[in-house]
Design a protein around this motif. Structure first.
Motif, PDB file in Angstrom:
ATOM      1  N   LEU A 199       0.807  -1.223   0.000  1.00 38.70           N
ATOM      2  CA  LEU A 199       0.000   0.000   0.000  1.00 38.70           C
ATOM      3  C   LEU A 199       0.836   1.267   0.000  1.00 38.70           C
ATOM      4  O   LEU A 199       0.474   2.253  -0.652  1.00 38.70           O
ATOM      5  CB  LEU A 199      -0.932   0.013   1.212  1.00 38.70           C
ATOM      6  N   HIS A 200       1.960   1.248   0.717  1.00 41.86           N
ATOM      7  CA  HIS A 200       2.701   2.488   0.939  1.00 41.86           C
ATOM      8  C   HIS A 200       4.167   2.411   0.520  1.00 41.86           C
ATOM      9  O   HIS A 200       4.866   3.430   0.600  1.00 41.86           O
ATOM     10  CB  HIS A 200       2.615   2.884   2.418  1.00 41.86           C
ATOM     11  N   GLY A 201       4.615   1.232   0.089  1.00 42.97           N
ATOM     12  CA  GLY A 201       6.002   1.075  -0.328  1.00 42.97           C
ATOM     13  C   GLY A 201       6.103   0.800  -1.817  1.00 42.97           C
ATOM     14  O   GLY A 201       5.494   1.488  -2.631  1.00 42.97           O
ATOM     15  N   ARG A 202       6.841  -0.249  -2.177  1.00 43.44           N
ATOM     16  CA  ARG A 202       7.115  -0.508  -3.602  1.00 43.44           C
ATOM     17  C   ARG A 202       5.866  -0.926  -4.374  1.00 43.44           C
ATOM     18  O   ARG A 202       5.832  -0.857  -5.592  1.00 43.44           O
ATOM     19  CB  ARG A 202       8.204  -1.570  -3.748  1.00 43.44           C
ATOM     20  N   GLY A 203       4.836  -1.457  -3.673  1.00 43.45           N
ATOM     21  CA  GLY A 203       3.570  -1.728  -4.343  1.00 43.45           C
ATOM     22  C   GLY A 203       3.329  -3.161  -4.750  1.00 43.45           C
ATOM     23  O   GLY A 203       2.276  -3.455  -5.320  1.00 43.45           O
TER      24      GLY A 203
END
Length: 352
Positions: free
Chosen positions: A79-83
C-alpha cells in the motif's frame, strides 16, 4: 491545482522503481517456512471440516499466530512502499480445491476485506481461459488466454494465487506507474498533462445503482504527496462504442501510446513466472500489471488456473474522491469493487 508543463510534479519515493533494479533484489519474495505453512494447515482443517461457506469465515476463524504479523508488513509495503509482494510456498498440490480456497481466503482476511470483482458478485475470482473472444465488448481479459496489456483493477490490492500454470507463456509483469509518470513528465510533458484529464471507460455491462454504463477518470492523479493511477486501455477503447462517450482525441491516443511504450520497456518492468502456490499482491494505485499470452494444456484438469481476490484495506492511501464515486465505498471508506443492484456476494469454487 492548475497543472502546466512547467510545474508537473516528479516523485522520488518508494513507489518509483525500475524493473532492472527490482530484478537484482529478492526482498519482494517471501518463502513461507514450514512453521508458517503449519499455521495455515491448522486454520484450514476446522473450517474445511465444518462445511462453512467460505464467505462466512472471519479473521477470528483463521488465526495465524506468527504469519499474521508478516502479512501486515506485506500489506504496508504494497500500500505504501514498492507496491507489490510475492509470497511463495502455499502447498496447493496437496490441498483440495476447497482447502486451497479456504487457505487463500484466510490469508486474504489478514490483508484486507474481499470486495466484488464483477457483476456476478464474485469475491473469490478465477482467472482461466473460458474460450471467450477478447474483442467482445463485455468480455474481460482474464476470461481469455490473450495478452493482457498493463492495467490497474478496481480495489486497493489485487491478489493472485497460482493453482496451475500454462503449458507455456502466461508470465506476470509489473511496472511502477510512478516511474512511468516521471518518465512521461521528463520526455513528453504534453502527454502528462493529457493523462491528468479524464478518459471514458466501459463498465463491461456491470453497472452500479444510479450509474451510467461508462465512467470517466484520469490515468494519473496527484494526491496527498503521491500519485494514484487508474488505467485499462481496453476499457477505454471498448467505451468508444457506447452512446454518449466522446471520441478519443489524437492527443489522448498519443498519450496512451507513450504510456504503453514505457510499460513495455524492459528497463522499467519486471517479469515473474508464477509457480503453483505463489501468491502475488499488487497495489492498483502504484503498479501497472500485465500478463503475456499463453498456450494452455489440452487436458482440462491441467489448464492454467489462478484464484483472485480484490482487497479493500482500511489503512490504504488517500484516494481522489472520484474513485469512491466510481465504485462506492466499503464500511471503512475504501473503494468497493463492482457492486450491481440485487446481486449478492458469492465465493464460487469453480470457474464461472
Amino acid at each position: 491545482m492548475m497543472w502546466t508543463e512547467d510545474n508537473l510534479p516528479l516523485y522520488d519515493n518508494a513507489q518509483a522503481w525500475t524493473g532492472t533494479s527490482m530484478a537484482r533484489r529478492t526482498d519482494w519474495i517471501h518463502e513461507m517456512s514450514a512453521g508458517e505453512i503449519a499455521e495455515i494447515d491448522a486454520a484450514v482443517a476446522p473450517n474445511d471440516a465444518s462445511g462453512v461457506d467460505i464467505l462466512d469465515i472471519s479473521i477470528e476463524d483463521f488465526p495465524l499466530p506468527s504469519l499474521s504479523e508478516k502479512l501486515r508488513a506485506f500489506r504496508r509495503e504494497v500500500l505504501h512502499g514498492r507496491g507489490f509482494q510475492l509470497i511463495r510456498g502455499l502447498p496447493v498440490e496437496r490441498y483440495t480445491r476447497r482447502q486451497a480456497a479456504i487457505a487463500y481466503w484466510g490469508i486474504g482476511l489478514h490483508i484486507g476485506e474481499a470486495v466484488s470483482q464483477n457483476g456476478k458478485g464474485h469475491v473469490l475470482g478465477h482467472v482461466a481461459n473460458l474460450g471467450l473472444n477478447y474483442t467482445d465488448p463485455e468480455v474481460r481479459g482474464y476470461q481469455t488466454n490473450a495478452r493482457l496489456p498493463y492495467h490497474c483493477d478496481a480495489s486497493d490490492i489485487v491478489a493472485l494465487l497460482c493453482l496451475r500454470t500454462a503449458r507455456s507463456g502466461g508470465l506476470s509483469s509489473v511496472a511502477s506507474s510512478t516511474t512511468c509518470w516521471n518518465e512521461i513528465v521528463r520526455r513528453r510533458p504534453d502527454c502528462a498533462l493529457t493523462l491528468l484529464q479524464p478518459l471514458y471507460y466501459t463498465r463491461w455491462g456491470e453497472v452500479p445503482s444510479g450509474k451510467l454504463n461508462y465512467d470517466s477518470v484520469p490515468v494519473f492523479a496527484p494526491c496527498e504527496g503521491r500519485l494514484i493511477t487508474t488505467y485499462i486501455r481496453s476499457a477505454v477503447l471498448k467505451a468508444q462504442a457506447l452512446p454518449g462517450v466522446p471520441k478519443l482525441t489524437s492527443a489522448q491516443i498519443e498519450a496512451m501510446d507513450v504510456l504503453d511504450s514505457l510499460t513495455t520497456d524492459p528497463e522499467l518492468h519486471l517479469d515473474m513466472a508464477f509457480l503453483p502456490g505463489d501468491i502475488q499482491l499488487v497495489s492498483n494505485y502504484s503498479v501497472f500489471h500485465s500478463r503475456t499470452s499463453y498456450e494452455d494444456w489440452p487436458e482440462i484438469e491441467r489448464r492454467r488456473h489462478l484464484m483472485r481476490l480484490w482487497l479493500a484495506c482500511s489503512d490504504g492511501p488517500v484516494v481522489p474522491h472520484f474513485l469512491n464515486e466510481r465504485h462506492g465505498q466499503t464500511a471503512t471508506g475504501r473503494p468497493d469493487g463492482i457492486r450491481v443492484p440485487g446481486v449478492r456476494l458469492v465465493a464460487p469454487l469453480e470457474v464461472a
